[in-house]
Design a protein around this motif. Structure first.
Motif, PDB file in Angstrom:
ATOM      1  N   UNK A 129       0.895  -1.177  -0.248  1.00  0.00           N
ATOM      2  CA  UNK A 129      -0.129  -0.138  -0.069  1.00  0.00           C
ATOM      3  C   UNK A 129       0.807   1.266   0.206  1.00  0.00           C
ATOM      4  N   UNK A 130       2.269   1.183  -0.254  1.00  0.00           N
ATOM      5  CA  UNK A 130       2.819   2.409  -0.460  1.00  0.00           C
ATOM      6  C   UNK A 130       2.450   3.376  -1.610  1.00  0.00           C
ATOM      7  N   UNK A 134      -2.581   3.633   7.231  1.00  0.00           N
ATOM      8  CA  UNK A 134      -3.218   2.438   6.723  1.00  0.00           C
ATOM      9  C   UNK A 134      -3.229   1.499   7.652  1.00  0.00           C
ATOM     10  N   UNK A 194      -0.437   3.470  -2.802  1.00  0.00           N
ATOM     11  CA  UNK A 194      -1.787   4.140  -2.159  1.00  0.00           C
ATOM     12  C   UNK A 194      -1.553   5.193  -1.096  1.00  0.00           C
ATOM     13  N   UNK A 195      -0.668   5.155  -0.400  1.00  0.00           N
ATOM     14  CA  UNK A 195      -0.061   6.205   0.562  1.00  0.00           C
ATOM     15  C   UNK A 195       0.510   7.442  -0.245  1.00  0.00           C
ATOM     16  N   UNK A 243      -9.530   5.725  -3.008  1.00  0.00           N
ATOM     17  CA  UNK A 243      -8.674   4.376  -3.538  1.00  0.00           C
ATOM     18  C   UNK A 243      -9.471   3.175  -4.099  1.00  0.00           C
ATOM     19  N   UNK A 249       1.892   1.162   5.573  1.00  0.00           N
ATOM     20  CA  UNK A 249       2.395   1.498   4.360  1.00  0.00           C
ATOM     21  C   UNK A 249       3.582   2.487   4.474  1.00  0.00           C
ATOM     22  N   UNK A 262      -0.378   8.137  -3.376  1.00  0.00           N
ATOM     23  CA  UNK A 262      -1.763   8.818  -3.979  1.00  0.00           C
ATOM     24  C   UNK A 262      -2.415   9.589  -2.890  1.00  0.00           C
TER      25      UNK A 262
END
Ligand SMILES: Nc1ncnc2c1ncn2[C@@H]1O[C@H](COP(=O)(O)OP(=O)(O)OP(=O)(O)O)[C@@H](O)[C@H]1O
Ligand SMILES: [Mg+2]
Lengths: 245, 256
Positions: free
Chosen positions: A115-116, B84, A118-119, B50, B88, A121
């Motif tokens: 999820x990096x 998260x 996503x982080x 997301x 993350x 983004x």
């Protein structure tokens, strides 16, 4: 997924890369970092392969030429032309597809799965521009340089073996190098290098960026990306040869 | 304030969110509670974009997020901080660089100013002396706290926390809750917290949304929850004998 969904998403990814950077300084830093990773990181393997490539082709050419009427300086001409035309751009890029491509795919895949991406983004950063573009740009800058290095070292490797094994003196080898030299070949090789550089960076980036699942899929997508890159390289090699030679 | 109306989301033929509507208020700790797998994470990710919800509308301070284009979303996201569930953190960066990253990207401050701010937030999450460590070298709870520090370093207007205190000891957990609560009040943030920690619910639950199987089952605040007659909610919240006892005590206290 069908070939066309992949192709469409790949093109959209490339299109999405071109946006205004939030902070050019950080993007430049990332680009430089990738140049070091991709370019400097591959100098070792490229050097080893090129020297041996040149050496082997010299020895094999010498082995095949038994006719006493043919001047032995043809050996260095053949080494020169095969190294410049095919070995340095194509073979080296196939090796780099493995070395650089798998690195790009697994790095992005890991960032996606943990999820990096996503982080980033969520912070309001265009991850295609920040993560993918510097990698492709760095490959396009450094891979042709590596190709030129491979040409030099390949020819040097040939020179080394012929003189060590007494096939040819270094003087005759050097004379042969200058005979019937076609500068266009170098130009053609560089066109290939630029094309392949784009292939071995953008295809793995695509497979890594869109990984779904867990660590198992990261490995799988990195393998797929290397296989696909290699096939596309060979295909592009053929097309370019047909078009430009 | 973040409002959302009739949000539905499915993966394949599995309906994960089923027509959920609610308003998350500014200056308050808005909690989303529910059993594991009830759709809390999916809801948060829909709210920040997301995941695209299949249906429904999301409104940030009166502006429709659902209809925004990518550029406007990008601008809005610069006011969003998010923690998260799996932290993350950026693997390739130290703790300090992780927290500093948003500052590097979005401010033109000097290195000293930025480092001062980084140390300030790291101190707030009770994490000093790990600045130069990499994420792989710190514990899960420490990663959580670095994640929180990174989320709040730019003083976001909207703060999303996915289980900020899972994996933390009770004391640190309280401290993190208190920290999130304090900054929410201080900066009038709209804070959305996913949790199944009963302590947090009872301490900071200003506005609680209880999800069951992707549906809104109950809403209210920490006081309402004590008096709630909702069978499912009571089973979920006051699962143990101990907590049921605590509920009875709290009820008596409140009535007096
Ligand atoms: N990317 C995805 N693809 C398919 N299904 C998903 C995906 N993400 C979540 N789900 C499904 O959605 C449901 C809700 O998941 P979610 O992560 O929101 O639960 P949660 O309430 O956050 O649970 P927890 O408290 O354990 O974090 C689960 O059944 C899960 O299988
Ligand atoms: Mg979750």
């Amino acid at each position: 997924m069908t070939f066309f969904t992949h192709l469409g998403r790949y093109i959209l990814m490339l299109k999405g890369m071109f946006s205004k950077p939030e902070n050019p300084k950080l993007y430049w830093k990332e680009f430089m970092h990738q140049c070091a990773e991709i370019g400097i990181g591959s100098i070792g393997i490229v050097s080893i392969i090129s020297v041996f490539m040149g050496a082997v082709s010299a020895v094999q050419t010498a082995y095949q030429i038994v006719n006493p009427f043919i001047s032995k300086t043809i050996i260095s001409q053949i080494v020169r032309d095969t190294v410049i035309l095919e070995f340095a751009p194509t073979l080296i890029c196939i090796v780099l597809a493995g070395v650089v491509g798998s690195k790009i795919a697994s790095e992005l895949g890991n960032m996606r799965v943990s999820e990096q991406i996503d982080a980033l983004e969520i912070m309001g950063i265009n991850t295609k521009t920040y993560l993918v573009l510097p990698k492709i740009a760095a490959a396009i800058v450094t891979v042709p340089m590596l190709t030129v290095l491979a040409m030099l070292l390949g020819i040097l490797g040939g020179r080394l073996t012929v003189s060590l094994s007494g096939i040819l003196s270094t003087d005759s080898y050097d004379r042969g190098l200058r005979e019937l030299f076609v500068p266009y070949n170098v130009f053609f090789a560089l066109i290939k290098a630029y094309t392949f550089a784009f292939i071995i960076s953008s295809i793995p980036a695509y497979f890594g960026y869109y990984v779904k699942g867990g660590s198992l899929e990261i490995g799988r997508s990195s393998t797929t990306s290397v296989v696909v890159s290699c096939i596309v390289i060979l295909f592009a090699d053929y097309i370019l040869a047909a078009l430009l030679l | 304030m973040i409002e959302f109306k009739n949000i539905s989301k499915s993966f394949g033929d599995k309906l994960v969110l089923n027509d959920v509507s609610h308003a998350m208020q500014s200056g308050k700790a808005n909690l989303i509670i529910g059993t594991s797998g009830s759709g809390k994470t999916v809801l948060q990710k829909c709210l920040v974009g997301l995941f695209e919800p299949d249906q429904g509308e999301i409104i940030y301070d009166g502006i429709s997020f659902t209809q925004m284009n990518d550029d406007d979303r990008k601008m809005l996201r610069q006011q969003i901080g998010m923690l998260f569930q799996g932290s993350a953190l950026f693997d390739s960066m130290t703790v300090e660089d992780n927290v500093k990253f948003p500052l590097d990207m979005f401010t033109n401050d000097s290195q000293t100013t930025k480092l001062k701010r980084v140390n300030e937030v790291l101190e707030r999450v009770n994490l000093v002396g790990s600045n130069k460590k990499f994420p792989s070298e710190i514990s899960g709870g420490m990663k959580k706290r670095v994640g929180i520090a990174r989320a709040i370093v730019l003083n976001p207007k909207f703060l999303f926390c996915d289980e900020p205190n899972s994996g933390l000891d009770p004391q640190t957990s309280m401290l993190i809750d208190q920290l999130i609560y304090d900054i929410t009040k201080d900066f009038n943030m709209t804070t959305i917290i996913n949790t199944h920690d009963m302590n947090s619910v009872m301490e900071i639950g200003d506005n609680i949304l209880y999800l069951k199987d992707g549906k809104k089952e109950w809403t209210g605040n920490k006081k309402d929850i004590i008096f709630s007659e909702n069978e499912n909610l009571n089973q979920f919240i006051f699962a143990s004998e101990f907590l049921q006892g605590a509920k009875r005590l709290r009820m008596m206290e409140e009535k007096r």
